[in-house]
Design an enzyme around this catalytic site. Structure first.
Site, PDB file in Angstrom:
ATOM      1  N   CYS A 141     -16.386 -23.895   6.145  1.00  0.00           N
ATOM      2  CA  CYS A 141     -17.008 -24.556   7.304  1.00  0.00           C
ATOM      3  C   CYS A 141     -17.315 -26.042   7.098  1.00  0.00           C
ATOM      4  CB  CYS A 141     -18.258 -23.829   7.762  1.00  0.00           C
ATOM      5  SG  CYS A 141     -18.551 -22.218   7.079  1.00  0.00           S
ATOM      6  N   ARG A 158     -16.544 -17.054  -4.704  1.00  0.00           N
ATOM      7  CA  ARG A 158     -17.919 -16.563  -4.756  1.00  0.00           C
ATOM      8  C   ARG A 158     -18.089 -15.850  -6.087  1.00  0.00           C
ATOM      9  NH1 ARG A 158     -18.575 -15.080   1.070  1.00  0.00           N
ATOM     10  NH2 ARG A 158     -17.748 -16.953   2.089  1.00  0.00           N
ATOM     11  N   GLN A 182      -9.675 -16.614   3.279  1.00  0.00           N
ATOM     12  CA  GLN A 182     -10.126 -16.108   4.576  1.00  0.00           C
ATOM     13  C   GLN A 182      -9.121 -16.473   5.663  1.00  0.00           C
ATOM     14  OE1 GLN A 182     -13.921 -18.234   4.604  1.00  0.00           O
ATOM     15  NE2 GLN A 182     -14.951 -16.261   4.568  1.00  0.00           N
ATOM     16  N   ASP A 186      -9.569 -17.901   8.277  1.00  0.00           N
ATOM     17  CA  ASP A 186     -10.745 -18.574   8.813  1.00  0.00           C
ATOM     18  C   ASP A 186     -10.409 -19.484   9.988  1.00  0.00           C
ATOM     19  OD1 ASP A 186     -13.417 -18.994   8.821  1.00  0.00           O
ATOM     20  OD2 ASP A 186     -13.502 -20.215   6.995  1.00  0.00           O
ATOM     21  N   HIS A 192     -12.791 -22.320  12.794  1.00  0.00           N
ATOM     22  CA  HIS A 192     -14.047 -22.772  13.370  1.00  0.00           C
ATOM     23  C   HIS A 192     -13.777 -23.367  14.726  1.00  0.00           C
ATOM     24  CE1 HIS A 192     -14.985 -22.412   9.091  1.00  0.00           C
ATOM     25  NE2 HIS A 192     -16.124 -21.932   9.568  1.00  0.00           N
ATOM     26  N   LYS A 208     -23.735 -12.247  16.045  1.00  0.00           N
ATOM     27  CA  LYS A 208     -22.392 -12.053  15.504  1.00  0.00           C
ATOM     28  C   LYS A 208     -21.787 -10.712  15.900  1.00  0.00           C
ATOM     29  CE  LYS A 208     -23.982  -9.948  11.220  1.00  0.00           C
ATOM     30  NZ  LYS A 208     -23.800  -9.837   9.797  1.00  0.00           N
ATOM     31  N   HIS A 249     -17.771 -19.365  14.000  1.00  0.00           N
ATOM     32  CA  HIS A 249     -16.985 -19.079  12.790  1.00  0.00           C
ATOM     33  C   HIS A 249     -16.285 -17.766  13.075  1.00  0.00           C
ATOM     34  CE1 HIS A 249     -19.942 -21.433  10.188  1.00  0.00           C
ATOM     35  NE2 HIS A 249     -20.685 -21.137  11.233  1.00  0.00           N
TER      36      HIS A 249
HETATM   37 ZN   LIG Z   1     -17.524 -20.766   8.688  1.00  0.00          ZN
END
Ligand SMILES: [Zn+2]
Ligand SMILES: [Zn+2]
Length: 705
Positions: free
Chosen positions: A386, A415, A433, A435, A437, A520, A566
């Protein structure tokens, strides 16, 4: 079945919905009102037990093994002394199974201490799929489990009543003075002068708060599964203990089906299949939890990424790429550092600075403090994408015409998972991910959340993952821990609800499950053997735009704050592919199969035709492998089926002469003499349609395996 604390039922005085209406024999006893789940209120004599109330309401075959009284779980033998509501806990319910498992752990401890008189029970909780108990004893092996299980079944048949006994501190300690582990728990957990309860079955007892099954015959269907070692209180400095794992179910059928599912799960285990099918590798020298995608596994990942990317482009996303590290300052602004340090790799410090600090004699703990306070800077492996995407947003002045801005990246993050938590591809330390945004106006949230959901639906449908559910995480009412305006939250929560609703699958609202920065949506997939896998999420965020002071110019000429969404609906490529390996048991649809066709020649003479077929397929970007070796056809088929190609293409005399192919499907079914051109056309259609299973060979029989 005998119920603990069963007393002669009081005199019957009337009827109601639930059956008989009871009243105590004498009016000298005081009466209480008990509310039942359907709203009926029955009057009973004070001191009646949960078991009696439930038997009265549902009959003797009620199937309950405990009850909740005013929402608190209690034993069946609990006496009711004031007005309350009572709900029976069925042995098949989630709460019931938990009690069953916990009770079976006690039974295991009883059996072990009877068979091994020196063994000391320590702790024995219910866990997700069963139970375990840790003992201080000499090591045992799996072979010893049979005798322990037999003893448990013997004790269950004896059907002792399980009694709850309250003891004061002194009595409690005298019951456990022979067991230093229990004493440690008592001394740690009990306030001075406080007593606690034990649960007693026959002469055996254990320290416990309960509740428990009323009697041991409930625990007939147990199976001990494995033995391993553990440390007392999980502390490597403390004593090593023997841990015994087991399963328990309310019925014989349920136990059998659980065992069958476990067998099936072993066969599907992505760690095993990943190795057998050469999909990924984990190397100690590279590091735990760091996945090496091998060529075959990379094909699956790339196909999935291409598929997802296609739909992202269709939905108006822009692809971006960002580096794997960022400065600590970036994460100080985002809030990831120093607060989530324990779940991250340690920061990297520039080497000149490192040398200077070393020359100054800076200690490790001083270094850590300097980083934390912001006095020195360093870099971090990115724990999230992000902040990088935020910086792309703020790299230009933005106006309402730029929104929604949708930035997508298959972004790799790191992580720090504890080493005990790491497992195959599903719990790792580095992952990519799917991912993205989205930077949106308040008004655009609903439509954009819906767009995210649509993508999930398309991809799940294509993969035949029809059994999934959705959790909508909402804020806790009346809490002030959330950022953003309350009215904005209401709208965002509604957007999540209606998006979830639009999927047409099971969905639930979960109050208090929202992050502090926004509501979420989570996706949970159930596989063919009933296991649930939490995949990814769509998350509304009012926080990061605030922290990074993001703005856009509205059509009113004023500056406004965008909202971020996200979304990584499949979680990570590692986890998603891990789940897919198990979902398909390694038998992927043709479009995802690493080598789609294994071409096998019957003899030396067909080499040339095989090469010709392979070249034609490769021209069409179909993934092929040719085996024109000297082995017998039987041996070749046995070898190649292990790799689970979509098709084995068998070429011999007839095929070469007539320019045809013979196909063998994974289950052994065959089709002969397909014209080569037709085969190639059909195969290309199957791949471009992303059929969920290979379909060029008509199904003739049940699968071989
Ligand atoms: Zn994010
Ligand atoms: Zn217990």
């Amino acid at each position: 079945m005998e119920l603990i604390g069963w007393r002669r039922p009081p005199r019957i005085v009337g009827h109601n919905l639930w059956g008989v209406f009871l009243q105590s024999e004498a009016s000298v006893m005081s009466m209480i009102n008990v509310t039942l789940p359907d709203g009926t209120i029955n009057e009973y004599a004070e001191g009646i037990t949960c078991a009696e109330v439930i038997t009265d309401a549902l009959g003797r075959k009620h199937g309950c093994l405990a009850a909740t009284v005013d929402g608190v779980e209690k034993d069946m033998s609990t006496k009711l002394t004031s007005n309350c509501s009572v709900v029976g806990i069925l042995s098949t319910s989630e709460e019931g199974i938990h009690i069953l498992r916990h009770s079976a752990a006690h039974l295991l401890a009883q059996a072990v201490t009877e068979l091994y008189p020196g063994a000391l029970p320590t702790i024995g909780p219910a866990i997700e799929r069963g139970f375990y108990y840790d003992f201080k004893m000499d090591p045992i092996t799996e072979a010893d489990l049979k005798a322990i299980q037999k003893k448990m079944q013997f004790l269950a048949k004896q059907n002792a009543v399980v009694e709850r006994i309250e003891l004061n501190e002194e009595d409690l300690k005298s019951h456990f003075e022979h067991n230093p582990y229990k004493m440690e728990i008592i001394n740690d957990k009990l306030e001075d002068g406080a007593g606690s309860t034990i649960y007693k079955q026959g002469e055996w007892y254990d320290l416990c708060l309960g509740p428990h099954v009323p009697n041991l015959s409930r625990l007939m269907f147990v199976k001990l599964t494995s033995v391993s070692s553990a440390y007392w209180r999980g502390d490597q400095e403390r004593e090593q203990l023997v841990r015994i794992y087991g399963l328990v179910e309310p019925t014989k059928d349920a136990l059998q089906s659980t065992l069958k599912n476990i067998e099936e799960a072993k066969k599907r285990d992505h760690r095993k299949l990943g190795k057998d099918l050469q999909l990924f590798h984990i190397d100690e020298e590279v590091g735990q939890g760091l996945i090496l995608w091998t060529p075959r596994g990379s094909i699956i990942r790339q196909e999935l990424q291409d598929f997802i990317s296609f739909h992202l482009r269709r939905q108006g996303y822009s692809q971006v790429f960002t580096p794997h590290v960022g400065k600590l300052d970036l994460y100080r602004t985002s809030g990831h550092f120093p607060y989530y340090q324990e779940s991250q790799y340690p920061p990297l410090v520039e080497k000149d600075l490192m040398k200077k600090l070393a020359d100054e004699g800076c200690s490790c703990s001083e270094l850590a403090n300097l980083m934390k306070s912001g006095d020195i800077d360093g870099y971090m492996l990115k724990p999230m994408n992000c902040p990088h995407h935020v910086k792309i947003y703020s790299s230009q002045a933005r106006s309402y015409r730029d929104l929604p801005l949708r930035l997508a990246e298959f972004g790799t993050v790191y992580r720090w998972e504890q080493s005990g938590e790491i497992s195959g591809m599903t719990r790792v330390r580095g992952f990519t991910q799917d991912d993205a945004h989205l930077f949106v106006t308040e008004e655009q949230i609903a439509e954009e959340v819906l767009g995210c959901i649509e993508l999930v639906q398309i991809i799940f449908d294509k993969l035949g993952m029809t059994d999934y559910r959705v959790r909508v995480g909402l804020r806790e009412p009346d809490s002030d821990k959330y950022v953003g305006q309350s009215e904005a939250w209401d709208k965002a929560e509604d957007a999540c609800r209606s998006a979830a609703q639009s999927l047409g699958v099971e969905w639930t609202e979960e109050e208090g499950e929202a992050a502090f920065y926004g509501p979420k949506i989570d996706f949970v997939v159930r596989d063919v053997i009933g296991r649930e896998w939490q995949l990814g999420t769509v998350q509304v965020d009012y926080n990061l735009p605030e922290r990074f002071d993001l703005l856009y110019k509205g059509n009113d000429g004023e500056m406004h704050r965008p909202v971020m969404i996200h979304r990584a609906p499949f979680g990570s490529m590692e986890r998603f592919v891990g789940v897919l390996i198990e979902h398909f048991a390694g038998k992927f649809p043709t479009w995802l199969t690493p080598t789609q066709c294994h071409i096998i020649t019957i003899s030396e003479k067909h080499k040339q035709y095989a090469q010709e077929v392979a070249d034609l397929l490769k021209e069409k970007e179909i993934r092929v492998l040719v085996d024109d070796g000297d082995d017998t056809i039987g041996k070749k088929i046995r070898t190649h089926r292990k790799m689970q190609p979509a098709y084995m293409v068998i070429l011999g005399e007839g095929e070469a002469e007539n320019r045809t192919v013979s196909l063998r499907a994974r289950n052994g079914d065959q089709v002969s003499d397909l014209p080569l051109d037709q085969f190639i056309d059909d195969l290309m259609t199957e791949i471009s349609n992303k059929e969920s299973q290979p379909c060029l060979v008509p199904i003739q029989q049940q699968s071989e395996d």
